[in-house]
Design an enzyme around this catalytic site. Structure first.
Site, PDB file in Angstrom:
ATOM      1  N   GLU A 110      35.865  22.935  38.895  1.00 52.40           N
ATOM      2  CA  GLU A 110      36.157  24.080  39.878  1.00 52.40           C
ATOM      3  C   GLU A 110      36.042  25.453  39.349  1.00 52.40           C
ATOM      4  O   GLU A 110      35.729  25.732  38.230  1.00 52.40           O
ATOM      5  CB  GLU A 110      38.026  24.052  40.242  1.00 52.40           C
ATOM      6  N   LYS A 112      36.673  29.287  38.237  1.00 46.04           N
ATOM      7  CA  LYS A 112      37.642  29.842  37.712  1.00 46.04           C
ATOM      8  C   LYS A 112      38.153  31.318  38.217  1.00 46.04           C
ATOM      9  O   LYS A 112      37.527  32.090  37.824  1.00 46.04           O
ATOM     10  CB  LYS A 112      37.824  29.886  35.963  1.00 46.04           C
ATOM     11  N   ASP A 114      39.213  34.908  38.959  1.00 44.84           N
ATOM     12  CA  ASP A 114      39.833  35.873  37.961  1.00 44.84           C
ATOM     13  C   ASP A 114      40.679  36.944  38.812  1.00 44.84           C
ATOM     14  O   ASP A 114      40.316  37.730  39.676  1.00 44.84           O
ATOM     15  CB  ASP A 114      38.677  36.708  37.487  1.00 44.84           C
ATOM     16  N   TYR A 221      44.415  26.072  44.033  1.00 40.61           N
ATOM     17  CA  TYR A 221      43.845  24.861  43.382  1.00 40.61           C
ATOM     18  C   TYR A 221      44.678  23.747  42.923  1.00 40.61           C
ATOM     19  O   TYR A 221      44.102  23.013  42.145  1.00 40.61           O
ATOM     20  CB  TYR A 221      42.895  25.706  42.266  1.00 40.61           C
ATOM     21  N   LYS A 308      34.568  29.251  29.667  1.00 42.44           N
ATOM     22  CA  LYS A 308      34.673  30.802  29.877  1.00 42.44           C
ATOM     23  C   LYS A 308      33.108  31.231  30.049  1.00 42.44           C
ATOM     24  O   LYS A 308      32.639  30.930  28.896  1.00 42.44           O
ATOM     25  CB  LYS A 308      35.492  31.538  28.830  1.00 42.44           C
ATOM     26  N   CYS A 405      27.237  75.749  37.989  1.00 36.29           N
ATOM     27  CA  CYS A 405      27.489  77.259  37.927  1.00 36.29           C
ATOM     28  C   CYS A 405      27.711  78.016  36.607  1.00 36.29           C
ATOM     29  O   CYS A 405      28.062  79.133  36.620  1.00 36.29           O
ATOM     30  CB  CYS A 405      28.848  77.413  38.992  1.00 36.29           C
ATOM     31  N   CYS A 426      31.714  77.420  42.528  1.00 31.96           N
ATOM     32  CA  CYS A 426      31.094  76.356  42.231  1.00 31.96           C
ATOM     33  C   CYS A 426      30.563  75.394  43.438  1.00 31.96           C
ATOM     34  O   CYS A 426      31.271  74.944  43.774  1.00 31.96           O
ATOM     35  CB  CYS A 426      31.647  75.533  40.904  1.00 31.96           C
TER      36      CYS A 426
HETATM   37  P1  AMP Z   1      44.247  31.685  30.940  1.00 34.03           P
HETATM   38  O1  AMP Z   1      45.136  32.462  31.796  1.00 34.03           O
HETATM   39  O2  AMP Z   1      42.862  32.084  30.416  1.00 34.03           O
HETATM   40  O3  AMP Z   1      44.980  30.623  30.293  1.00 34.03           O
HETATM   41  O4  AMP Z   1      43.762  30.779  32.325  1.00 34.03           O
HETATM   42  C1  AMP Z   1      44.825  30.001  32.766  1.00 34.03           C
HETATM   43  C2  AMP Z   1      44.511  30.513  34.338  1.00 34.03           C
HETATM   44  O5  AMP Z   1      43.413  30.283  34.868  1.00 34.03           O
HETATM   45  C3  AMP Z   1      45.841  29.872  35.335  1.00 34.03           C
HETATM   46  O6  AMP Z   1      46.848  30.268  34.993  1.00 34.03           O
HETATM   47  C4  AMP Z   1      45.238  30.089  36.525  1.00 34.03           C
HETATM   48  O7  AMP Z   1      45.831  31.272  36.889  1.00 34.03           O
HETATM   49  C5  AMP Z   1      43.868  30.376  36.398  1.00 34.03           C
HETATM   50  N1  AMP Z   1      42.788  29.607  37.290  1.00 34.03           N
HETATM   51  C6  AMP Z   1      42.023  30.402  38.199  1.00 34.03           C
HETATM   52  N2  AMP Z   1      41.212  29.221  38.560  1.00 34.03           N
HETATM   53  C7  AMP Z   1      41.929  28.074  38.423  1.00 34.03           C
HETATM   54  C8  AMP Z   1      41.646  26.835  38.681  1.00 34.03           C
HETATM   55  N3  AMP Z   1      40.512  26.341  39.743  1.00 34.03           N
HETATM   56  N4  AMP Z   1      42.457  25.740  38.319  1.00 34.03           N
HETATM   57  C9  AMP Z   1      43.230  25.995  37.101  1.00 34.03           C
HETATM   58  N5  AMP Z   1      43.682  27.370  36.919  1.00 34.03           N
HETATM   59  C10 AMP Z   1      42.869  28.372  37.322  1.00 34.03           C
HETATM   60 ZN    ZN Z   2      30.895  74.674  38.251  1.00 33.61          ZN
END
Ligand code: AMP
Ligand code: ZN
Length: 664
Positions: A110, A112, A114, A221, A308, A405, A426
């Site tokens: 899946e 990840k 952000d 997810y 990552k 200026c 200015c």
């Molecule tokens: P980390 O914060 O780096 O430890 O990563 C874990 C976090 O990744 C989890 O707490 C989720 O919030 C996030 N995350 C994002 N996408 C997913 C996914 N597809 N499955 C599980 N966790 C995910």
């Molecule tokens: Zn200026």
């Protein structure tokens, strides 16, 4: 159809349209039709509070204010994930798994996402609560805020379990993030750094109506709960999707580490085609039975692994540094680069932030530099390749004088940015302020564009926004590309701006840090510009949401004689410098059909004034709370029994400011 049936039908329709729009990305009615239906529902609900439902689509606009977020223990702990960075890491992980379980291993791969992790609890198909990850064991309850996120279903469909948790990530898609930043920049505010922090910051805003304005999304997810009746992770994703959740469709089954790597490499390359940011891939053992066998370490599941991505970096040459002057006089250094492909786009410029940053990385014109696009939207220079630096290179000298200026720049204590103090002389500041004044969210002057403003300034016809009101046809027509008709439209547009309400005028003045929201707060609190001009620092910081920085900037603006002169001119021309009298109170029917109970002590009005306001605007004032009450207007020290009664009957409680907003 009875009123109740109409309300239920409208809710159902709106729910479906929300789903079509925000989950399926496939709307079937126009925004206008949607708004009409929503307004109809809101009207019926306020006339019939006995049918109040906290999960009604009308609740998505927010309004509930949370001062302290309640701490809630998660039913199922929210773990973190172990990280991997290479094929070897993944092979090691597979080996560890195979020591514990046998059988045919398959994986769910899946994206990840952000953002900020979120746990949603549903009971009988309704959203019960939304809790942040916190320390994994307990988090903050942010239900009121999460309800405003349109892709979070408030009512599920299909065959869902009685009670369960669903985990997801709240993200701010890139386009929405950029739009928010454009607005902030045009308000003279510092842009947000990256979508992730902005998303998680949004969840902790006190005013859910503010959250409702942000284009957040919730991507789901994982399911947790008893009797879910699912056997694999992938099946769980499909089920969740069928109940109405937004579950992105990129998840894929992999049968070997090589197949996992294929998925990883594909998304490492193609991640910039997604509407939101991802920082890697998550791989999970697909069988829930095997997941259970594998269990958890102290910190993370043994059955899942994050892979990552490295932040993308490229090397290029710094050709020159230019310095931009904003409308508030702030100087921003910008790196002009040899164009280079990075994260799917050609990059020509990178941000250098300020003088300290330039000194810290010691970056010089001619250097080979490493540019990175991390969480931030604007790429930045990370470091310099010193091995390639020429012998005769000299440290960058930050400018001392304004590039526009030639005024000597200043730098206030504690601030990173340099400023050009030449407020009235200015050019980019003069033009920028007028462009801001006429912009759509400010005075919205039709027929006048940013380029025409530059031209008018250049021709010496205007030098501040009050000059606009003295322009006449004969001055305009000789200008390039200005026909009689457009000159006419321009004058009409300027004339029409005299009707723009005070709060927008206040925003249009372009006071640093006074964006739309702050302008509204100030206008509502002080009601007239003279009251603001006369307010001291101490008084200003006592206004809701006004801190030292804003208060100082407001004082500085009005302490300037030049500005006070401009305001006097605006006054003479008839620009709205106070909340108009009828808006303040008298004789509207805005509150018709609504009944209010007033309780507690108020800041900005007395109780009697408040009651008069209700009656003057067509509302009824009741003395005790009943099912007929539409709203309770609560001040400080509201009686506990009233509070209890209002809660029991589900009657919305609002403060004096929310109430006054109803009158505008
Ligand atoms: P980390 O914060 O780096 O430890 O990563 C874990 C976090 O990744 C989890 O707490 C989720 O919030 C996030 N995350 C994002 N996408 C997913 C996914 N597809 N499955 C599980 N966790 C995910
Ligand atoms: Zn200026």
């Amino acid at each position: 159809m009875s009123i109740e049936q109409t309300i239920l039908k409208l809710r159902e329709e709106l729910r479906q349209h929300n789903y079509n729009y925000y989950v399926l990305d496939n709307p079937t009615i126009s925004d206008f039709e949607f708004d009409q239906k929503l307004k109809e529902l809101q009207k019926l609900e306020s006339e019939h509070p006995e049918f109040f439902d906290p999960n009604s689509p009308s609740q998505r606009v927010g309004g509930e204010v949370t001062k302290d977020f309640k701490t809630i223990q998660h039913d199922y702990r929210m773990y973190s994930l172990d990280n991997s960075y290479s094929k070897e890491d993944l092979l090691d992980w597979e080996k560890r798994i195979k020591k514990i379980v046998d059988g045919n291993l398959q994986f769910s791969c899946e994206l990840k996402y952000d953002g900020a992790s979120m746990s949603l609890t549903y009971e009988k198909g309704k959203l019960l609560r939304a809790v942040t990850r916190g320390d994994g064991i307990q988090g903050d309850e942010v239900t009121a805020n999460v309800k405003t996120i349109k892709s979070v279903p408030l009512q599920l469909k299909g065959n869902y379990p009685e009670r369960f948790d669903i985990r997801g990530e709240i993200v701010l898609p890139i386009k929405g993030f950029q739009k928010m930043n454009e607005e902030r920049i045009s308000n003279g505010e510092e842009p947000y750094r990256n979508p992730r922090n902005t998303a998680s910051g949004s969840l902790k805003l006190q005013d859910s109506a503010e959250v409702a304005k942000r284009p957040l999304e919730c991507l789901l997810y994982s399911l947790k709960g008893p009797n879910l009746n699912i056997e694999t992770q992938i099946e769980g994703l499909e089920k969740a999707r069928s109940w109405g959740f937004k579950v992105p469709s990129e998840a894929k089954l992999a049968k070997s580490v090589d197949e996992i790597l294929e998925y990883v490499n594909y998304w490492d390359k193609n991640r910039h085609s997604l509407p939101y940011e991802i920082d890697g891939v998550v791989i999970k053992v697909n069988s829930l039975f095997l997941q259970e066998e594998l269990g958890f370490t102290a910190k993370a599941p043994r059955w899942a692994m994050a892979y990552k991505f490295k932040a993308e970096q490229v090397s290029t040459v710094l050709k020159s540094i230019s310095y931009q002057v904003g409308r508030t006089g702030a100087i921003t250094p910008v790196a002009n680069l040899e164009p280079v492909l990075l994260a799917g786009t050609i990059v020509k410029r990178a941000s250098l932030h300020n003088a300290d940053q330039i000194e810290k990385i010691d970056v010089r014109v001619g250097d080979h530099v490493f540019v990175e696009k991390g969480g931030e939207i604007i790429p930045k220079i990370i470091s310099v390749d010193l091995s390639k630096r020429g012998k005769d290179s000299a440290p960058t000298q930050y400018i001392d004088y304004c590039p526009e200026c030639s005024t000597k720049l200043i730098r206030k204590e504690g601030e990173a940015q340099h400023y050009c103090p030449n407020y009235t002389g200015c050019n980019p500041q003069i033009v920028g302020r007028i462009q801001h004044y006429i912009s759509r969210k400010a005075m919205d002057i039709e027929g006048l564009g940013a380029e025409t403003v530059s031209l008018l300034v250049q021709e010496g016809l205007i030098s501040d926004y009050s000059d606009l009101y003295e322009l006449n046809q004969s001055q305009l027509i000789p200008l390039e590309r200005m026909a009689e008709k457009s000159a006419d439209n321009l004058i009409k547009g300027i004339e029409a701006s005299k009707e723009i309400p005070f709060e927008r005028v206040l925003f249009a003045l372009g006071i640093r840090y006074v964006g739309e929201t702050v302008a509204k707060k100030l206008a509502k609190h002080y009601k007239t510009i003279d009251a603001i001009i006369n307010a001291s620092m101490d008084e200003l910081v006592n206004v809701e949401e006004i801190g030292d920085k804003i208060a100082e900037s407001v004082r500085e603006f009005f302490d300037s004689e030049v500005n006070r002169g401009i305001i006097e001119r605006l006054r003479q021309f008839g620009v709205q410098l106070e909340i108009s009298a009828e808006k303040l109170a008298h004789q509207t029917n805005k509150l018709q059909g609504r009944s209010f109970v007033v309780s507690g002590v108020f800041e900005s009005v007395s109780r009697d004034e408040l009651k008069k306001l209700i009656e003057d605007n067509g509302g009824k004032v009741g003395s005790s709370i009943s099912s007929k009450t539409s709203f309770v207007v609560a001040g400080d020290k509201m009686g506990p029994s009233k509070l209890q009664k209002a809660n029991a009957l589900g009657i919305p409680i609002i403060d004096e400011y929310k109430f006054k907003e109803m009158l505008i």
